[in-house]
Design an enzyme around this catalytic site. Structure first.
Site, PDB file in Angstrom:
ATOM      1  N   GLY A  20       0.773  -1.248   0.000  1.00 35.78           N
ATOM      2  CA  GLY A  20       0.000   0.000   0.000  1.00 35.78           C
ATOM      3  C   GLY A  20       0.796   1.286   0.000  1.00 35.78           C
ATOM      4  CB  SER A  21       4.191   2.321  -1.082  1.00 37.24           C
ATOM      5  OG  SER A  21       4.275   2.078  -2.460  1.00 37.24           O
ATOM      6  CG  ASN A  22       1.297   3.553  -5.801  1.00 36.64           C
ATOM      7  OD1 ASN A  22       1.613   4.626  -6.299  1.00 36.64           O
ATOM      8  ND2 ASN A  22       1.898   2.404  -6.125  1.00 36.64           N
ATOM      9  CG  MET A  94      -2.101  -8.433  -6.329  1.00 39.98           C
ATOM     10  SD  MET A  94      -1.096  -7.822  -7.713  1.00 39.98           S
ATOM     11  CE  MET A  94      -0.346  -9.358  -8.239  1.00 39.98           C
ATOM     12  CG  LEU A  97     -11.797  -4.660 -11.038  1.00 37.83           C
ATOM     13  CD1 LEU A  97     -11.807  -3.143 -11.182  1.00 37.83           C
ATOM     14  CD2 LEU A  97     -12.443  -5.059  -9.713  1.00 37.83           C
ATOM     15  CG  ASN A 111      -4.072  -0.448 -12.525  1.00 35.77           C
ATOM     16  OD1 ASN A 111      -3.847  -0.570 -11.307  1.00 35.77           O
ATOM     17  ND2 ASN A 111      -3.471  -1.208 -13.429  1.00 35.77           N
ATOM     18  CG  HIS A 113       1.153  -1.802 -15.459  1.00 34.88           C
ATOM     19  ND1 HIS A 113       0.806  -3.038 -14.944  1.00 34.88           N
ATOM     20  CD2 HIS A 113       2.117  -2.041 -16.382  1.00 34.88           C
ATOM     21  CE1 HIS A 113       1.525  -3.973 -15.538  1.00 34.88           C
ATOM     22  NE2 HIS A 113       2.317  -3.400 -16.417  1.00 34.88           N
ATOM     23  CG  ASP A 149      -2.008  -4.238 -16.876  1.00 38.77           C
ATOM     24  OD1 ASP A 149      -2.668  -3.691 -15.977  1.00 38.77           O
ATOM     25  OD2 ASP A 149      -1.260  -5.205 -16.667  1.00 38.77           O
ATOM     26  CD  GLU A 178       4.265   2.202  -9.384  1.00 40.05           C
ATOM     27  OE1 GLU A 178       3.436   2.092  -8.461  1.00 40.05           O
ATOM     28  OE2 GLU A 178       4.771   1.209  -9.948  1.00 40.05           O
TER      29      GLU A 178
HETATM   30  C1  GRF Z   1       2.944  -0.933  -7.830  1.00 41.11           C
HETATM   31  O1  GRF Z   1       4.166  -1.160  -8.456  1.00 41.11           O
HETATM   32  C2  GRF Z   1       1.850  -0.760  -8.848  1.00 41.11           C
HETATM   33  O2  GRF Z   1       2.285  -0.180 -10.037  1.00 41.11           O
HETATM   34  C3  GRF Z   1       1.419  -2.186  -9.114  1.00 41.11           C
HETATM   35  O3  GRF Z   1       1.499  -2.813  -7.865  1.00 41.11           O
HETATM   36  C4  GRF Z   1       2.473  -2.156  -7.047  1.00 41.11           C
HETATM   37  C5  GRF Z   1       1.777  -1.787  -5.774  1.00 41.11           C
HETATM   38  O4  GRF Z   1       2.665  -1.268  -4.820  1.00 41.11           O
HETATM   39  N1  GRF Z   1       0.119  -2.229  -9.729  1.00 41.11           N
HETATM   40  P1  GRF Z   1       2.108  -0.637  -3.464  1.00 41.11           P
HETATM   41  O5  GRF Z   1       1.247  -1.689  -2.782  1.00 41.11           O
HETATM   42  O6  GRF Z   1       1.325   0.581  -3.819  1.00 41.11           O
HETATM   43  O7  GRF Z   1       3.327  -0.305  -2.663  1.00 41.11           O
END
Ligand code: GRF
Length: 192
Positions: A20-22, A94, A97, A111, A113, A149, A178
């Site tokens: 969940g870093s994003n 992961m 949908l 999304n 990617h 994608d 990202e």
């Molecule tokens: C990221 O690299 C994103 O592009 C991909 O999954 C990864 C998720 O990373 N879809 P995080 O859980 O947000 O750290």
């Protein structure tokens, strides 16, 4: 995509499966003045590490186990409707949908990617790029369509692969970009 509800912030759900870093980064962005979104819900398909950001930020979270996709998606849709969610940001979610789900939220699911799409759809993008001696990788924010994608690209960033690059070092470079790209893409789609 124009702002959906006048001057109010767009009610957003973030879907995750992992660290969940994003998500963390989007929460931080959502608290800034310039952000067009507010994060109202976090959805995970399992007890993902990133769920900790829900309680830390007092955001509602829900874990929906995917035993049968139809049932899982129905449960998610009910919660999304209840919370009046207007935008879904996938961030390391992961599960694929279904067409039906995507149609219901047509044009409102995005999304991120870890590759410069259309190159390297799917998993293990950095390892595959390195194996093919690519000079560049990247990251992409795109609309979600029913093909993996493959939806319309909103924004992407090219990242140089150095001679000594490893999968770990490339992944690190990509995730850093990202975190810049996702908020930028959100600003882009909601600026008139
Ligand atoms: C990221 O690299 C994103 O592009 C991909 O999954 C990864 C998720 O990373 N879809 P995080 O859980 O947000 O750290």
């Amino acid at each position: 995509m124009a702002q959906l509800n006048g001057s109010k912030k767009i009610k957003t759900a973030v879907f995750i499966s992992g660290r969940g870093s994003n998500l963390k980064n989007l929460i931080k962005f959502s608290k800034t003045k310039k952000s067009p979104i507010i994060i109202d819900l976090i959805v995970a398909n399992k007890k993902a590490e990133g769920l900790k950001y829900a309680s830390q930020n007092k955001i509602k979270k829900t874990v929906i186990k995917y035993i049968k996709i139809k049932i899982a998606e129905k449960k998610i849709l009910t919660i999304l409707e209840k919370k009046k969610i207007e935008l879904i940001c996938l961030a390391g979610f992961m599960k694929v949908l279904s067409k039906n789900f995507i149609n219901k939220f047509n044009g409102k699911i995005i999304n991120i990617h870890p590759s410069y799409l259309p190159k390297y759809k799917g998993l293990n993008t950095s390892a595959r790029a390195l194996n093919n001696n690519e000079k560049f990788s990247g990251c992409t924010v795109h609309y979600v369509s029913s093909k993996l994608d493959s939806g319309k690209i909103i924004l992407q960033k090219k990242i140089k692969i150095s001679k000594k690059e490893t999968e770990t070092s490339l992944d690190k470079k990509i995730i850093k970009e990202e975190h810049k790209l996702y908020p930028k893409a959100i600003l882009k789609i909601f600026s008139l």
